[in-house]
Each structure stands twice: as C-alpha cells, then as structure tokens.
Design an enzyme around this catalytic site. Structure first.
Site, PDB file in Angstrom:
ATOM      1  N   GLU B  51       0.816  -1.225   0.000  1.00 36.46           N
ATOM      2  CA  GLU B  51       0.000   0.000   0.000  1.00 36.46           C
ATOM      3  C   GLU B  51       0.843   1.266   0.000  1.00 36.46           C
ATOM      4  O   GLU B  51       0.407   2.310  -0.498  1.00 36.46           O
ATOM      5  CB  GLU B  51      -0.959  -0.001   1.189  1.00 36.46           C
ATOM      6  N   PHE B 113     -11.380  -7.422  13.776  1.00 33.93           N
ATOM      7  CA  PHE B 113     -10.324  -7.878  12.884  1.00 33.93           C
ATOM      8  C   PHE B 113      -9.992  -6.789  11.857  1.00 33.93           C
ATOM      9  O   PHE B 113     -10.879  -6.242  11.225  1.00 33.93           O
ATOM     10  CB  PHE B 113     -10.765  -9.161  12.164  1.00 33.93           C
ATOM     11  N   GLN B 114      -8.736  -6.474  11.725  1.00 36.06           N
ATOM     12  CA  GLN B 114      -8.232  -5.443  10.804  1.00 36.06           C
ATOM     13  C   GLN B 114      -8.841  -4.069  11.085  1.00 36.06           C
ATOM     14  O   GLN B 114      -9.091  -3.299  10.173  1.00 36.06           O
ATOM     15  CB  GLN B 114      -8.432  -5.858   9.340  1.00 36.06           C
ATOM     16  N   LYS B 163     -17.460  -0.625   6.284  1.00 29.86           N
ATOM     17  CA  LYS B 163     -17.908  -1.573   5.258  1.00 29.86           C
ATOM     18  C   LYS B 163     -19.414  -1.495   5.005  1.00 29.86           C
ATOM     19  O   LYS B 163     -19.872  -1.591   3.872  1.00 29.86           O
ATOM     20  CB  LYS B 163     -17.511  -3.002   5.654  1.00 29.86           C
ATOM     21  N   MET B 482      24.535   8.587   2.080  1.00 29.74           N
ATOM     22  CA  MET B 482      24.400   9.830   2.834  1.00 29.74           C
ATOM     23  C   MET B 482      24.665   9.594   4.315  1.00 29.74           C
ATOM     24  O   MET B 482      25.300  10.419   4.982  1.00 29.74           O
ATOM     25  CB  MET B 482      23.007  10.427   2.625  1.00 29.74           C
TER      26      MET B 482
END
Lengths: 163, 574
Positions: B51, B113-114, B163, B482
């Site tokens: 993502e 969940f999630q 949802k 760097m």
C-alpha cells in the site's frame, strides 16, 4: 504571556482531537481547556488558555485557523474581555475550621453547596487569579479535592464571536 | 433519479470527477468497493504490491500532472501501510485522496479484525479527514475531499469508509455534486494589494536582490509568470529542492537550488543579499541552516498561500498571503514601465555572483580517471545527455537524490519528482510508475540507490502486470551513502550499519521478473548501456551502475552556520 483563545468549532466527531492534537504536534502549550455546545447546535465553543511569546501565539492562531473544523476564533486577550472559571473545592470542615471555611468562602463570595459533618464543598467563580488565591487561602485548613472547569471567556461590549 | 449502493457511488463519483486511474490493494473492508470497480470500466485500478507504493504512485502522478492522486486501501494494515506515503504527500503539499476501507460501523471500537483508527493515526499528516456515517453522504464527502486536497495549499485527505456504508443492498439517490461549500474553508487567492505594492517598491530599490522560490510555484502553476517577472527585473533566482524547474535552470539568472547541498553561488548570494523575495517557499531548516545567522543584511518579502508558513521560522518584513500566480501577476503589472532604481548596484551584484560562479566552475567534483570507479555525478550528467534533459525524473532519498538535483538540469516544472520534506526512501520507484502510466510517451527515470530501491522493489511485479516501462538507474555504492557521509564527517568514519552487505545480484533479480538489467562497472560500459536503456521508451530497464562508494555530496552547509558556511570538498571549506 498568557492568552485566552476562544474558538467556534464544528460540532463534529473528532473535531476536538484535531485541536488538541495540533497543540501537542507543534509543541504548543495548553494550560486550560474548556469546551461545550453553543446556542447553535452545529457549533461548539472551545476556550483554551496558553502561554507563549508573540511569535508562538501568532503560530497557534494561524495553525488553528488552518484546521477545517475551526470556523472562527478570537484571541480574547487582545482586547477587553471577561474571564471566568468555576471551581468546586472539598475542604475539611471540623471544629473551628468549619467557621473559618465559611468566613473565607464569604470573603471570596463563594458558596457552600454541599455539607457533611466533616466536609464542606465550596463553589467559587472568578478569573483564574481569584481561584488560585482561594486555593492558597484554603490550603492551611486542608483541601481534599479540587475540580476546575478551565477558563471560559467573552469579549466586553459589542464585540461578538459569531458566524 | 438514480439509486446506487455506496460502493457504486464511489465508482461513479470517481468517473464523474474525471479520475482515470487509482492505485490500491484490496482487502475485506474494501471488497464492496472493489466489486463496484470490477463492474465498470471508466476508472482503471492499478494493483500495487504494497500500500505504501500505492500512495507514492498516486503522489508521483499528482506531482507530474498537478491533479490529485487517488488511493484505495483496506482497513487496518492496508491503511497503516499507506501512512508513510500520506505523510510524504503532506510534507510536500501534494494533492491526494486516500479512500480507506473500515470495519463495519457496529464493530468500530471493539478491536475488530483489521480495525485501526486510521483517522486518528493519520491526523497529524493530513490536510483533513472524513468518516462516512451514512451512505447517502458519500458523493458530498468525496467532493469535499477532492476540493480540499486540490485547493489552497494542497495536501492529502483521508476518507474512512466503514464496510456497511458500501453494502450492495442499501441504495440511495446519487447526484454528482458539482460544487461544495465548506463554511470554514475559504482559501485566499489574491494577495493584499497594499503589501504587494510595498514589496514591488522594495524590489525596485534593491541593490542586492534574490528571488527564492519553492514548491508553491510548481503546485500553483506559476512558473511562466515567475519567469516573466524575474526576467523583467533581471534579478538572480534560486529555488528550493521542491521548486526545481519553477524557473529554467539553464538560464543565466538561475543560480540553481539553495540550502544544505545547494549551489555555492546560490548560498553566497542569499547570505549577502539585501532583499529576499520568497514565493511559495517555507524557510525550512534544510534551506536556512542556523536561522539566527540567516541572511543578516536582508529584508524579507514572503509570499505564501498558507499564512502559517509566513514568519514560522524566519520573520518576514513584508508578509503577503496569496496564491503565487496571482501575486506574481500583480507584481508584473506594477513593475511594467518601471526600471530598477539602482542599475549600477545591480551590475555590481551580478559581478559578485559571476565571481562566485567562476570560483567553483570546473571544480564541482573530480571526474573519475581511467580504471577508477565511476563518479555518481558523471552518471547523472550522462543520463541528462541521453534524455536531452527532457525526462521526468524521480528519486529516492540520499546522495543520489542530491546528485540528481545538482546535475540534471530542469527547464520545466513538474519534471523533478522527489520526497523533499519527509525524505522517504522507497519513494522514487513507485512514484516513477505513477508518472509513467500517465505519460507513456515520455522517458521516466528513477534515480535510486541500492538502499532505497530495496525498500520498494516488490513493485517490479506491478510493472510487469501493467507493462510500466520506467528506467531505473541504481547508483550502486554498496552503502547508505548519505548516512556514511555523515558518519565520515561527524563520527570519525565509524560506519554503523551504513554498509550494504549481502547485496542481491540485481541483474538476476530484475531478470526474474522478465525485465532487462545492465550492470555497469566501468566508464566504457556506461554510454552503450544508456543507449540500450533508452532505445525503447516503453521498456523497463534497470541499470545497476557501480559508483565510487567514498564520494561525498558537496557543497554541504556546516551545521549551525550561516548560509555561506559550506564544505566545498573533502578538503575545502568557505
């Protein structure tokens, strides 16, 4: 310097957390915070007291104004204003102290709003300085608990904080 | 009247809003939306492999096109994976709308969940965020999200969508809202005329003026107006890293970019200036160095669309809140028919600047000798020539990023795409993907390093699926260059975890995805490799170019010093 900033805030879930989060995120300081609905159900009024030099206060007001949920704000300390805070104090009230608490409360124009054989609960209203002075006066007698609302304020005269 | 489910409203809204492509990754809470996307063909969905890459790809597209990038992720880990990309866009004021699935309303707060409070998690790194509370709100909330993301000072907006808001069985009236109003949000456009007049008077009287312009010129589409103003006045101009391309870098008046690794002449000019005209730049610490020693003799005009950027770190003498383009155009109309009051002083000023330029000419870095490792700077210059300076260039973060900014010269805005504010390693490759998908005719080059590339290399799979022909130039110095440079300078060369042991054989890795990789270790191999790489604009080619691991980026401002306090090489300082 201490400033009192009053904010009209959208009455939306999460709006308060954006304001509070901004202060911690940008390392600004909150001394007191007071928030409640207004006569317009879509708006809350939030009052925050903070301390900072002119540069910091300028940044605070600019960043607050950037928040989408902030509709309008005013730094009350820029003009004449009324500042009030309400405090409830529980003090030990046994023997001679019972009279002493009552007398001191009268001097401060405070009211005793609850009584038990050993405890007085005193309600006092005023600016933060007056409330601090009352705490100082009561400390030797024995303060059991303090609940302060945080400062609320409004501009004097015709000046309005409205849409 | 049309009745649509929340999910179908989202798909339809994206079409009506003119969104051609979104980047995302499906998951439970977003499945109704994915089903709606499946049943339409106006909006293309690009399936990334992480993502974070979705946000960077959308961000790259937004930086190249000026339009908001759109991301769709699921709840919980899908959304938290997107956070780095949201923060990247926030720091650089990039318009982006991130649609996050969320667990169903009745589960919120139950550690379902999630489930993640993504509005809470992203609060400090978004311009604003919304939670959908009823499916019928969807069109208006999405319109507000796009409006906020792309107007004023742009930024990312998160929309959290439980949802049940997208359930296929619940249908409501859909009307595309052409306009929305947000009572507390009225971004300024025009600047204060009195202030602009005051600024122009100061500009005409200035003896040692410098324009210092930033990303606001690029996002505000003001580079043509800026070029006009700067050329009318004949003043020198330096841009920030984010402002690169806002003024053509090949022009004589351009001093390049300024700050920590900015050009010698830009930093010297800033330090000695008597007037700094800052437009769409925010005086950040990578530019100013120590603010108490910053430009001691300069008055400061500061134009910015965001009032909170003005006098945040450096006090402005003439603050102007307004959109760059509008303010610059007003300045042009005031400058017309007037000449600078001190042409001799300006002539002297240019003499000083030309002197600073001459001091460093031909000494910016030491080219490699035959048999030695290539210098990263040489590689950038070679790619610049191979692409005639016309490519879209994305970078990751580190030495290669600074070298790309120093040695690839940009004539146009929106061409140099880099994570300036947040400094996000892993940004470059997915950002290049986002650019290439929308600009298939152009060469899109991602300068990266073996450290950064390994943070997002899973996107090779996305490139495979969608046939994305970016050119990846890996400046392989076998170390986190760097970090190593700072360790050389500040930690007596104790290279704590800045080396890259166990590097993969990049050629084999790339070939495993069916792409072409070319390993370059010598001078002689570079030109043919570039020729091969750029033969076909639409072919993904990975150049694994081994460069001198001991090279440092210079100039480099000395910590806590002024603008002019710089290290110029390993042995020279100002």
């Amino acid at each position: 310097m201490r400033h009192i900033i009053s904010i009209l805030l959208e009455n939306e879930p999460g709006a308060l957390s954006r304001v509070v989060g901004l202060f911690s995120q940008r390392n600004f300081n909150i001394e007191t915070l007071n928030v409640a609905p207004t006569e317009d159900p879509s708006l809350s009024r939030l009052t925050v007291t903070t301390v900072g030099d002119d540069r910091v206060i300028e940044q605070i007001t600019k960043h607050l104004n950037k928040l989408i949920d902030v509709v309008k704000l005013v730094d009350l300390t820029e003009g004449n204003h009324i500042e009030r805070e309400l405090m409830l104090v529980k003090v030990k009230a046994l023997g001679a102290a019972r009279d002493e608490v009552k007398r001191t409360a009268d001097i401060f124009r405070a009211q005793i709003v609850d009584v038990t054989p050993s405890v007085y609960t005193v309600q006092i209203t005023g600016d933060a300085g007056k409330l601090d002075a009352f705490i100082q006066a009561m400390a030797p007698i024995g303060i059991l608990e303090v609940a302060r609302t945080g400062v609320s304020g409004i501009a004097r005269g015709d000046k309005l904080l409205t849409l | 009247m049309e009745l649509l489910s929340g999910a179908d409203m989202i798909a339809r809204f994206l079409k009506d809003e003119g969104v051609e492509r979104i980047y995302g990754y499906p998951g439970g809470a977003a499945l109704h939306i994915y089903d709606a996307l499946f049943r339409q063909d106006s909006v293309q969905h690009i399936l990334v492999r992480h993502e974070q890459a979705a946000t960077h790809a959308a961000d790259g597209y937004a930086r190249a096109s000026g339009k908001p990038g759109v991301v769709l992720v699921t709840s919980g880990p899908g959304a938290t994976n997107a956070v780095t990309g949201i923060a990247t866009a926030y720091m650089d004021s990039i318009p982006m709308v991130v649609l996050c699935g969320q667990v169903a309303s009745h589960l919120i707060g139950e550690d379902a969940f999630q489930e993640t409070d993504i509005v809470g998690v992203t609060r400090p790194v978004v311009k604003h965020s919304f939670s959908i509370r009823h499916p019928s709100e969807i069109p208006e909330v999405l319109k507000k999200a796009f409006y906020l993301a792309s107007t004023g000072r742009p930024g990312p907006v998160v929309v959290d969508i439980p949802k049940d808001m997208t359930a296929p069985t619940e249908r409501y009236e859909y009307v595309y809202p052409k306009k929305v109003k947000i009572r507390s949000y009225n971004p300024v456009t025009r600047g204060h005329s009195g202030q602009i007049k005051k600024a122009v008077d100061m500009m005409l009287k200035a003896r040692r003026p410098v324009f210092y312009t930033g990303g606001g010129i690029v996002t505000g589409r003001a580079s043509e107006a800026l070029t006009d103003l700067v050329q009318r006045l004949g003043f020198p101009i330096t841009t920030t890293l984010m402002g690169i391309g806002g003024y053509p870098q090949g022009d004589r008046q351009s001093l390049g970019w300024l700050g920590m690794h900015g050009s010698y002449e830009a930093n010297m000019a800033m330090h000695h200036a008597d007037l700094i005209v800052a437009i769409g730049a925010r005086f950040d610490d990578r530019v100013t160095n120590n603010t108490s020693k910053f430009c001691p003799t300069a008055k400061i005009v500061h134009v910015d669309i965001d009032p909170s950027s003005i006098s945040k770190t450096v006090r402005a003498d003439v603050p102007i809140v307004g959109a760059a383009g509008s303010v610059i155009n007003e300045m042009i109309s005031l400058v017309q028919d007037r000449e600078p009051a001190n042409p001799e002083a300006l002539g002297e000023w240019w003499k000083s600047i030309d002197g600073w330029r001459a001091e460093r000419k031909g000494r910016l870095y030491e080219p490699s000798k035959p048999g030695e490792a290539l210098k990263p700077q040489e590689v950038i210059e070679a790619v610049y020539r191979a692409t005639r300076g016309e490519a879209f260039v994305t970078t990751d973060v580190g030495q290669h990023q600074m070298f790309a900014a120093q040695y690839y010269k940009f004539a146009k805005p929106n061409r140099f795409i880099t994570s300036g504010g947040l400094g996000t390693m892993g940004f470059g490759f997915p950002a290049a993907m986002g650019v290439k998908l929308s600009y298939p005719q152009d060469d899109v080059v991602c300068f990266t390093g073996e450290g950064s590339f390994q943070m997002m290399m899973q996107e090779l799979s996305t490139c495979k699926q969608f046939d994305v022909g970016v050119k990846i130039v890996n400046l392989n110095n076998q170390s986190l260059g760097m970090v190593r440079q700072w360790q050389d300078l500040n930690y007596k060369s104790r290279h704590a975890h800045s080396y890259m042991e166990s590097l993969p054989d990049f050629a084999k890795l790339i070939e495993a995805y069916g792409f072409t990789a070319i390993k370059v270790t010598t001078h002689e191999e570079l030109a043919p490799a570039l020729e091969r790489a750029f033969a076909d604009t639409n072919e993904l080619v990975f150049l694994d170019i081994y460069v001198d691991p001991f090279e440092h980026v210079y100039p480099m401002q000395v910590p806590l010093g002024s603008m002019r306090d710089m290290l110029l090489s390993k042995t020279e300082r100002t």
